[in-house]
Design a protein around this motif. Structure first.
Motif, PDB file in Angstrom:
ATOM      1  N   LEU A   1      -7.181   2.683  -4.339  1.00 44.94           N
ATOM      2  CA  LEU A   1      -7.768   2.193  -5.581  1.00 44.94           C
ATOM      3  C   LEU A   1      -8.250   3.359  -6.443  1.00 44.94           C
TER       4      LEU A   1
ATOM      5  N   ASN B   1       0.822  -1.206   0.000  1.00 42.81           N
ATOM      6  CA  ASN B   1       0.000   0.000   0.000  1.00 42.81           C
ATOM      7  C   ASN B   1       0.859   1.260   0.000  1.00 42.81           C
TER       8      ASN B   1
ATOM      9  N   LYS C   1      -4.220  -3.127  -9.087  1.00 40.83           N
ATOM     10  CA  LYS C   1      -5.530  -2.964  -8.450  1.00 40.83           C
ATOM     11  C   LYS C   1      -5.901  -4.195  -7.624  1.00 40.83           C
ATOM     12  N   ASP C   2      -5.441  -5.365  -8.034  1.00 33.81           N
ATOM     13  CA  ASP C   2      -5.704  -6.575  -7.251  1.00 33.81           C
ATOM     14  C   ASP C   2      -5.000  -6.513  -5.893  1.00 33.81           C
TER      15      ASP C   2
ATOM     16  N   ILE D   1      -4.545  -3.908  -4.070  1.00 33.15           N
ATOM     17  CA  ILE D   1      -5.133  -2.898  -3.174  1.00 33.15           C
ATOM     18  C   ILE D   1      -6.657  -2.926  -3.217  1.00 33.15           C
ATOM     19  N   SER D   2      -7.222  -4.071  -3.556  1.00 36.33           N
ATOM     20  CA  SER D   2      -8.680  -4.180  -3.701  1.00 36.33           C
ATOM     21  C   SER D   2      -9.420  -3.839  -2.409  1.00 36.33           C
ATOM     22  N   ASP D   3      -8.745  -3.954  -1.258  1.00 39.79           N
ATOM     23  CA  ASP D   3      -9.398  -3.662   0.024  1.00 39.79           C
ATOM     24  C   ASP D   3      -9.075  -2.262   0.530  1.00 39.79           C
ATOM     25  N   SER D   4      -8.492  -1.408  -0.317  1.00 37.85           N
ATOM     26  CA  SER D   4      -8.147  -0.034   0.080  1.00 37.85           C
ATOM     27  C   SER D   4      -8.763   0.941  -0.912  1.00 37.85           C
ATOM     28  N   PRO D   5     -10.014   1.361  -0.698  1.00 36.30           N
ATOM     29  CA  PRO D   5     -10.731   2.195  -1.674  1.00 36.30           C
ATOM     30  C   PRO D   5     -10.009   3.489  -2.021  1.00 36.30           C
TER      31      PRO D   5
END
Length: 341
Positions: free
Chosen positions: A95, A2, A85-86, A88-92
């Motif tokens: 993203l 991240n 993007k995969d 950081i999929s849980d970090s809007p």
């Protein structure tokens, strides 16, 4: 991950990168790469950093070289961004940063002609033409020769919009087809089923730019003989460029807004070693040809109040909108930036 991705897609940094400009020199690219690689608590020593950089440059050269069409360079880039993007999929918040860059790429490059993409491709290949570092992954897959040169395939799908070779059409002066002739080709070509998507979401079809390590394999890099010869001829690595100071000043402006994550409390971070052991890493550092060493030029800026004031103004503007837990103070002066490389 991240931290690195947030730094890489910093809004101000992206704005600078999208400005029309000449291609970076190899030294300037390495400077940016070092800063991005150390944007988190991860640390690499010189030998591991060199190996990581060699892997990155050779992988990208392979992807650009094997693009079926010059325009497919954009699909390779989209594959890179899809993979990011995969992560950081849980970090809007992060993203959204990547999606914004995605939209800018589509807006900037989708409208370019095939000739302009060809010019971009040739410019990139000229940049990488003297790099012939062997990578075990490519050697095992038979896409790289023992001298470090890549092997172009003579079979498989032809570029989108073209026909499978093997037919000659003859036209008269009125443009009417009057005769056909067929010939045998050396390769086994097929027509692609569909074109890759150039939109924010979609099937890219092209596999270049996707994860090369989806199958677990040992990874090594070796200097080939021809690479050592070419490296000795690469004067730019040993003779300072007269534009080096200007380049690094410009990079300092670019990198001024990049937050370097510092471990909180007594945490010292972790060190990434790309070799089997510390002894192998030390040996690689000692045996690497001097011609391939990446030198860093230190610029003394402490006696220039005007420049310090200008840098302070820039640093004040370059703030990441989404605060991140554990961040230390924001911004560093020019001297600290360059000393940290």
């Amino acid at each position: 991950m991240n931290d690195i991705i947030t730094t890489m897609f910093n809004k101000k940094f992206m704005e600078e990168l999208f400005k029309p400009q000449d291609l970076y020199s190899k030294k300037a690219l390495r400077t940016v790469y070092d800063r991005l690689a150390h944007a988190s608590i991860m640390r690499l020593n010189q030998a591991s950093m060199d190996k990581l950089y060699d892997l990155m440059t050779m992988a990208f050269k392979y992807q650009v070289l094997l693009c079926p069409r010059p325009r497919d360079i954009l699909l390779v880039t989209f594959n890179h961004l899809d993979a990011i993007k995969d992560f950081i999929s849980d970090s809007p918040g992060i993203l959204n940063q990547v999606d914004e860059t995605f939209r800018r790429l589509i807006e900037t490059y989708n409208c370019l002609s095939d000739g302009e993409f060809q010019l971009i491709r040739q410019t990139l290949l000229i940049f990488f033409q003297d790099m012939h570092i062997r990578v075990s992954l490519f050697l095992k897959d038979k896409v790289q020769n023992s001298n470090g040169h890549f092997v172009l395939p003579i079979s498989g799908p032809v570029p989108w919009g073209t026909e499978v070779p093997g037919l000659i059409r003859i036209f008269n002066h009125k443009g009417v087809e009057v005769k056909r002739a067929e010939f045998t080709t050396a390769g086994n070509y097929v027509t692609p089923q569909r074109e890759g998507s150039f939109e924010l979401y979609g099937d890219r079809v092209l596999k270049l730019g996707t994860n090369m390590y989806s199958v677990t394999r040992p990874v090594e890099t070796h200097m080939s003989g021809s690479s050592k010869t070419l490296a000795s001829q690469a004067k730019e690595n040993i003779v300072p460029s007269p534009l080096a100071k200007e380049e690094l000043n410009f990079l300092a402006r670019l990198l001024g807004g990049l937050d370097i994550q510092k471990p909180a409390g007594g945490e010292t971070g972790f060190r990434l070693n790309l070799f089997t052991s510390d002894e192998e890493e030390e040996h690689a550092a000692q045996t690497r040809p001097e011609e391939l060493s990446y030198k860093v030029i230190n610029i003394e800026a402490t006696q220039e109040p005007g420049r310090r004031a200008e840098l302070s103004r820039i640093l004040g503007e370059l703030e990441v909108e989404e605060p991140r837990p554990g961040s230390a103070e924001k911004g560093e002066d020019l001297l600290a930036l360059m000393d940290g490389l």
